[in-house]
Design a protein around this motif. Sequence first.
Motif, mmCIF file in Angstrom:
data_model
loop_
_atom_site.group_PDB
_atom_site.id
_atom_site.type_symbol
_atom_site.label_atom_id
_atom_site.label_comp_id
_atom_site.label_asym_id
_atom_site.label_seq_id
_atom_site.Cartn_x
_atom_site.Cartn_y
_atom_site.Cartn_z
ATOM 1 N N LYS A 47 0.838 -1.207 0.000
ATOM 2 C CA LYS A 47 0.000 0.000 0.000
ATOM 3 C C LYS A 47 0.873 1.257 0.000
ATOM 4 O O LYS A 47 1.968 1.252 0.541
ATOM 5 C CB LYS A 47 -0.876 0.022 1.251
ATOM 6 N N PRO A 48 0.327 2.327 -0.558
ATOM 7 C CA PRO A 48 1.071 3.595 -0.499
ATOM 8 C C PRO A 48 1.099 4.143 0.927
ATOM 9 O O PRO A 48 0.184 3.905 1.712
ATOM 10 C CB PRO A 48 0.275 4.522 -1.413
ATOM 11 N N ASN A 49 2.176 4.872 1.226
ATOM 12 C CA ASN A 49 2.327 5.340 2.601
ATOM 13 C C ASN A 49 1.242 6.326 3.014
ATOM 14 O O ASN A 49 0.880 6.386 4.166
ATOM 15 C CB ASN A 49 3.720 5.927 2.791
ATOM 16 N N TRP A 50 0.699 7.114 2.074
ATOM 17 C CA TRP A 50 -0.362 8.060 2.465
ATOM 18 C C TRP A 50 -1.563 7.303 2.971
ATOM 19 O O TRP A 50 -2.223 7.710 3.933
ATOM 20 C CB TRP A 50 -0.756 8.983 1.302
ATOM 21 N N TRP A 51 -1.833 6.161 2.368
ATOM 22 C CA TRP A 51 -2.973 5.340 2.778
ATOM 23 C C TRP A 51 -2.692 4.728 4.151
ATOM 24 O O TRP A 51 -3.544 4.728 5.036
ATOM 25 C CB TRP A 51 -3.208 4.253 1.718
ATOM 26 N N ILE A 52 -1.466 4.259 4.326
ATOM 27 C CA ILE A 52 -1.078 3.663 5.607
ATOM 28 C C ILE A 52 -1.226 4.700 6.728
ATOM 29 O O ILE A 52 -1.836 4.441 7.766
ATOM 30 C CB ILE A 52 0.384 3.140 5.544
ATOM 31 N N ALA A 53 -0.699 5.899 6.473
ATOM 32 C CA ALA A 53 -0.733 6.952 7.497
ATOM 33 C C ALA A 53 -2.178 7.346 7.814
ATOM 34 O O ALA A 53 -2.539 7.564 8.977
ATOM 35 C CB ALA A 53 0.052 8.167 7.001
ATOM 36 N N ARG A 54 -2.997 7.412 6.798
ATOM 37 C CA ARG A 54 -4.378 7.848 6.986
ATOM 38 C C ARG A 54 -5.190 6.779 7.730
ATOM 39 O O ARG A 54 -5.917 7.079 8.693
ATOM 40 C CB ARG A 54 -4.995 8.149 5.620
ATOM 41 N N GLU A 55 -5.046 5.526 7.302
ATOM 42 C CA GLU A 55 -5.777 4.442 7.964
ATOM 43 C C GLU A 55 -5.388 4.354 9.438
ATOM 44 O O GLU A 55 -6.232 4.181 10.306
ATOM 45 C CB GLU A 55 -5.476 3.101 7.284
ATOM 46 N N LEU A 56 -4.090 4.479 9.670
ATOM 47 C CA LEU A 56 -3.609 4.396 11.050
ATOM 48 C C LEU A 56 -4.212 5.518 11.893
ATOM 49 O O LEU A 56 -4.642 5.304 13.029
ATOM 50 C CB LEU A 56 -2.080 4.448 11.079
ATOM 51 N N ALA A 57 -4.267 6.722 11.306
ATOM 52 C CA ALA A 57 -4.851 7.857 12.029
ATOM 53 C C ALA A 57 -6.301 7.553 12.414
ATOM 54 O O ALA A 57 -6.725 7.815 13.547
ATOM 55 C CB ALA A 57 -4.761 9.119 11.174
#
Lengths: 179, 729
Positions: B502-512
């Motif tokens: 997955k792209p990191n923006w998606w990872i960061a957003r999901e985690l948030a």
Amino acid sequence: MARFGMAIDTTKCVGCMDCIVACKTENDVPDGYCRDWIAKRVEGRMPDLRMTITSERCNHCDNPPCVTCCPTGASHVHVYGKIVLVDHGKCIGCKACVASCPYGARFMHPDGYADKCTFCIHRVDKGQLPACVEVCPTRCMTFGDLDDPQSEVSRLVAGRKHFVLKPDAGTGPRIFYLE
Amino acid sequence: MNTISRRRFLKISGLGLGAASLAGLSPRRLGATAAASAGTVRAVPTYCDICFWKCNAIAHVRDGRLWKITGNPEDPLSRGRLCPRGTGGIGTVTDPDRLQSPLIRRKARGGEEWVEVTWDEAFDYIAGKLQKIKVEHGPEAVALFSHGIGGAFLKHTFKAYGTPNIAAPSFAQCRGPRDAGFLLTFGEDIGSPERTDIRNARCIVLIGSHLGENMHNTQVQEFAEALGKGATVIVADPRFSVAASKAKYYLPVKPGSDIALLLAWMNVIVTEELYDQAFVEQHGFGFENFKAEIVERTPEWAYLETGIPPEKIRESAREMARHRPATLVHPGRHATWYGDDTQRSRAIALLNALLGSWGRKGGFYYPSSMDVPGYPYQPYPKSGRGKVDNPGKKYPFAHETISTGIREATISGQPYPVKGWFVYATNLIHALPNEAETLKAIQALDLLVVVDVIPSEIAGWADVVLPEATYLERYDELNVEYFRDPFVALRQPVVEPPGDQKPNWWIARELAFKLGLGEYYPWQDIEEYLDYRLAGAGLSLGTLKEKGLVKGTPAPAFFDEGVEALWPTPSGKVEFYSLQLERAGFDPVPRHQRQKEGPPGSFRLLYGRAPVHSFSRTQTNPILRDAMPENDVWLNASVGARLGLRSGDYVRLRNQDDVLSSPIKVRVTEAIRPDCVYMVHGFGHTAKGLRSAFGVGASDAQLITRYETDPLMGGTGMNVNFVSIEREN
Ligand code: SF4
Ligand code: SF4
Ligand code: SF4
């Protein structure tokens, strides 16, 4: 009729291998093989040292032993720019040309034919430069028609001190290294 | 036929080949022999991520598969030509060793045994641990280590979570001392891309910096351009580097004596009155005090320290002065060598000041950037406790977070405990000195998460590993470049990730969202985010998707173009003598101190870069691996003869703390001093998942058990290890 060749400015080349990597992707050269390579020669004693870096590939020789020794005519001098090419369909994989090249420029492609640098003639035919020339970050390579005295490559060869690889082999190499 | 060929020639001439060069040629149809690359080709502009330079590139997809990547001709950084690593970038996509799906550790840390889990399970696990740490120790107890622009969204998530402890090894393990040294002198740092006007330099001085092997694209291109225009080059390096082979003066300086050489150069320039007197008078502070010290540092004195004959020091100094102000004493980049690195960088800054090269063509330019407003997020929570890395401002001139300071705090629990590490795109095992300390810190953690493309060494120690899509498969933050020619550039997906990456923006957003911080992500989708930001600059995502970059208007870059000479230092001038250093108990003018020698029979271990690899992250890239599959260790010819070693033999290196390297090939050469050995960084992998690179070559990082901390800014000098050589049978 053109006679393609190259002048490579060794005072600028840094041996970064971009030319090799670009050739590999452009020409789908299989893993473990390459059509061009870098040689670095260091001479002298510390601190009086000299390093010569050469980006090497098929010299598209004027007298190519790889062509004369080929039993099938697969290795040939193409009418377009007098480049030395291999007709994959005709090649029987006998490796005579691989053995005959004094520069080690040829290798056996895993698909069974002799392979080497084509001067990216598929690109040149479309008005582009060979992949190695186009990618080189130091812009040290110049490609063009050696028979045209006005071409940049001819002017560089005429105007600058240069050497060729293994001049004694009598092959008439068409890659000139500027010093 | 003729018409067609003429059109072809015109196109060629546009590419720099003389239009006349092919005139008269009538191309024939080529047989199947030479025809390559048939098929339909799609070209997608994006920007490179093999290193941090961020060259703009065009990815070519042929019949649905990635074929090649070339430079974007519109790009001021690459000028249409990528470096070899960028050219080989498709290998990151085809790398068979890539991480495929999220992993949770099954056995003890470091055992590299995993269970594959869904993203949801991985996030639940991580969020659970992060919430617990927050309750028990506060949000500051989590640190984020992040390298490169890809970490932008994770930084946002962790700032929203409430931690100020965000670091990259690029400060304390790389360029930190350089930037601190220039800040102390000019009040401005060097930045990245370096603000060096190499292309206009008439004289280029490189101290240990091996441009050409170190492939920062624009720098190397401009270096070659300057060479072509007849610039002279002066290189001080214990190793006869490629750059040294271009030099008029090659000075094989004794390792660790660079400051002595710099002081002696300044001595010659000051005592022979070759410096830019107008510049010094108008802009200098404390020159007389500086001069009083520098007159002591004669070339004869420096000879004993550096091994460089006084005449060579004089001649090379005069060469620099002859070409000033277009003499560039390059500040280098990876500057963490001996722990006195900020002072060395200050000496480099001062030499440039004497030559008047700051703000002048052929010296240092003033970069500019386009105005692309950020996204209007709500404010982050305030941390009451401050950062953990530099308690009591122990390192008074650290202007960024010290990664090794976080490590120290994690081990000691002081000034407060650190219980979670989140690591993005930096292989801490190879990036930080002294692996044992890193592992000790890891043992103190309740959570270690690693986001990476490949199963790196640090991933091997993680509790959770998150597989990231490569740069050719994802959107990223915009690159608003701060450069001589400003531009804004887009990274966009070219192909789909092959697995569950997955792209990191998606990872960061999901985690948030899992952390209950969803309000920090008011945008639904990255395209919406990018378009919003671009609209703020009067641009659109559509334009960037098509062009890859949009250029701004360059601002004046030099004093003679109208830049005002303002010096944001305490004195408001260029500080030849530094009162702030004096007050903090440091040398106000740099001084040379002899480095400790190693045990008898040992060699100082030096390391550097190769043009076809980035850090420790490209050794499994099949294309780049083919170009350079392993590193070798350089030994002086006399040493080789004494030890009975020849090029191609294999040895192991044993360091002063009895750490033994994996087998490494020997290069016996005149091109290195006899008191040191050299290898390229990034090899000798020990992570099992890096199948094609496992145990191939040796790791300098593993042998760097000692380091000297720079007392000014906390950088870790790493050229302080010594090895002996053992033949491998
Ligand atoms: S790309 Fe250019 S500079 Fe690099 S090795 Fe090849 S010829 Fe030399
Ligand atoms: S370099 Fe070798 S392969 Fe190329 S033309 Fe000459 S002999 Fe033939
Ligand atoms: S310098 Fe090379 S690896 Fe770095 S961004 Fe540019 S092309 Fe990519």
